[in-house]
Structure formats: C-alpha cells, structure tokens
Motif scaffolding. Structure first.
Motif: not given
Length: 290
Positions: A81-91, A99-100, A218-219, A223-234
């Motif tokens: 329902e939400m995901v995050a990754g540390h640095s490389l883990g974001e991919f 998304a990818l 899907i959720c 992201q590391n840069v904003t520390a907030s929920a992002v769903s927009d591909a661009d």
C-alpha cells in the motif's frame, strides 16, 4: 497499511539469493534473465563470490536490486500500500510498485552503478558516519568546512552520514567530534554518494531515466528526495534523477509513512538494516523481514 521497504548498497552478502534460485522456478528464470541483460553471470558472484567481488559497485548495486525485487515477486499476497527504498533501494521499490519493469529497472541500476563508479574516479572523495549529533548540528558543521562536504543520509535520529571531498570529510569528522559527536568515522566506500561530487553521474543517468518508460504505480513511493508520497510517473522520474546528488531523507520518509497510516514495515532484500533503523526512528513501529 502495509509498507514495504527495500535496502541499498551495503546489505550484500555471499550466498544472497541462492535459496530463491534453487527453490523457485520464477526466481531462477528472473536470475537467468538478469545474467543475460548484464552480460555476465552475476548469480555466480552472488552465490559463490568473495566479499571483495561483491563489493565492486558494478556488482553490488544490481545484486542487491535483484535479491530484493525477485524476493518481492515470489512473496505470496504481495499487495503493497506504500513503498520506499534507501538510495539504490528506491529502484527496487519502483519495480515492486509497478512504476518500472524488471528489465528496465535492472538496466537503470546497472547504468547507475557504472556512472557512479566513473564519478568516484574523478576526485578523491568519501563518506563518514556521524553518531550522536542532532541533524542541524551536523548540517552547521558541514557548512563551516572549506571544500565540499554535506549531509548525505539521514538514517535515523543521531545517525547521519556525511559525504564529499576526502579532505573536507576528514576535517568535518574532527569538527563533529569537537561538537560532541560520539563517533565520526570514515566509511569504506568508493566515493561521495549523494553529494555534489556525483554530478557527472547524475547527468549520465538523467539521459537513461528520461529514455525509460515509467508507468502509473499501484501505490505511492516515498522518495528519498522529498520524503513524501509520490504517484505521478513524471515526478518519480524527476526525483530519481535528483537523488544521486541529494540527501537520502530516510528518517523523514519513515516518519511520513507512519503519519500516513503505515502499520507494518516489511523489509524485502538482504539484511535487516532498515528494520533496525525504523525501530530507532519510532519505537512503536512494527517491522518484519520478508
């Protein structure tokens, strides 16, 4: 809400992913696909290689990515329902939330690793862990040093990593200790990740990311840069490009996920580093390992 988190470089270990390869036909198929995409048998290094071989950046980043993503794909009832990754883990997180594609994610991670390696070779640079100082004190000390040195990883309260030119990082370590840090020690890394020193890598990776198709996830990804929920591909693309030269705001990301309703954090990939950090960020947070 179920949150899934994905580790970054440093979580690798010899033998990682071997049980997946041997016990899951899907995992075996994906690992073999990865060998073809990369042009070398990364599985041989992951399963049987030495710690030194695994530490090579061109190996480490794809290896951690593959372990995380393939483990996620073999989990039953994987509905983040939400995901995050540390640095490389974001991919890894971006493949996990759709998304990818697996193939595009691996290609980008491989290109990222090679671009970062090249950037590391331009100027002597390094990173250091600073323990026991408030974030603002670390930032103030970095700002007072001649040369390039910045806060790079906000891992948990009282644990930050600084990054920059080797001489500036060394000076900053002495100043951190004088300011009351429990410890300030250089890390065995190839260069100054998440600092302005990665600008050549950012430019190189930007072209690759721009040329890659990103889908609606899907959720949300935090992201590391904003520390907030992002769903927009661009927006995801833009933040991914900035990530190489910007700090990893892990503490802030986890705090925001909890504020947004995260009830269980499951770490997917090698090691248990993130579960440990999350427990330090919020003692009430429930964690698990996939």
């Amino acid at each position: 809400m179920k949150a899934y988190v994905f580790p970054g470089q440093g979580a690798q270990f010899t033998g990682m992913g071997k049980d997946l390869y041997e016990n899951s036909p899907l995992a075996k198929d994906l690992f073999e696909k990865a060998n073809d995409i990369l042009g070398f048998r990364i599985t041989d290094i992951m399963f049987e290689g030495t710690a030194e071989q695994l530490k090579e950046t061109k190996v480490t980043q794809p290896a951690v990515f593959l372990h995380s993503v393939i483990l996620a794909k073999t989990l039953e009832n994987f509905n983040p329902e939400m995901v995050a990754g540390h640095s490389l883990g974001e991919f890894s997180a971006l493949v996990a939330n759709g998304a990818l594609s697996f193939e595009d994610g691996l290609k980008l991670v491989s290109q990222r690793a090679l671009a970062m390696q090249k950037a590391c070779e331009i100027t002597p640079s390094t990173m250091a862990a600073v323990l026991g100082l408030a974030d603002n004190v670390v930032e103030e000390v970095c700002a007072s040093i001649d040369g390039v040195v910045v806060a790079a990883n906000y891992n948990c309260p009282g644990q930050l990593v600084i990054s920059g030119e080797t001489s500036a990082v060394e000076k900053a370590c002495e100043a951190m200790k004088a300011a009351g840090a429990k410890r300030a020690l250089l890390l065995p890394v190839g260069g100054a990740f998440h600092s302005p020193m990665m600008e050549p890598a950012r430019e190189e990776l930007a072209a690759a990311i721009e040329a890659t198709v990103f889908s609606a996830p899907i959720c949300p990804v935090y992201q590391n840069v904003t520390a907030s929920a992002v769903s927009d591909a661009d927006e995801i693309k833009k933040n991914l490009i900035i990530q190489l030269t910007a700090p990893v705001r892990w503490t802030q990301s986890v705090q925001q996920m909890i504020a947004d309703g995260a009830s269980l954090f499951t770490e997917v990939g090698p090691g248990k580093v993130l579960a440990g950090l999350i427990a330090k960020i919020d003692k009430e947070a429930a964690t698990a390992n996939a």
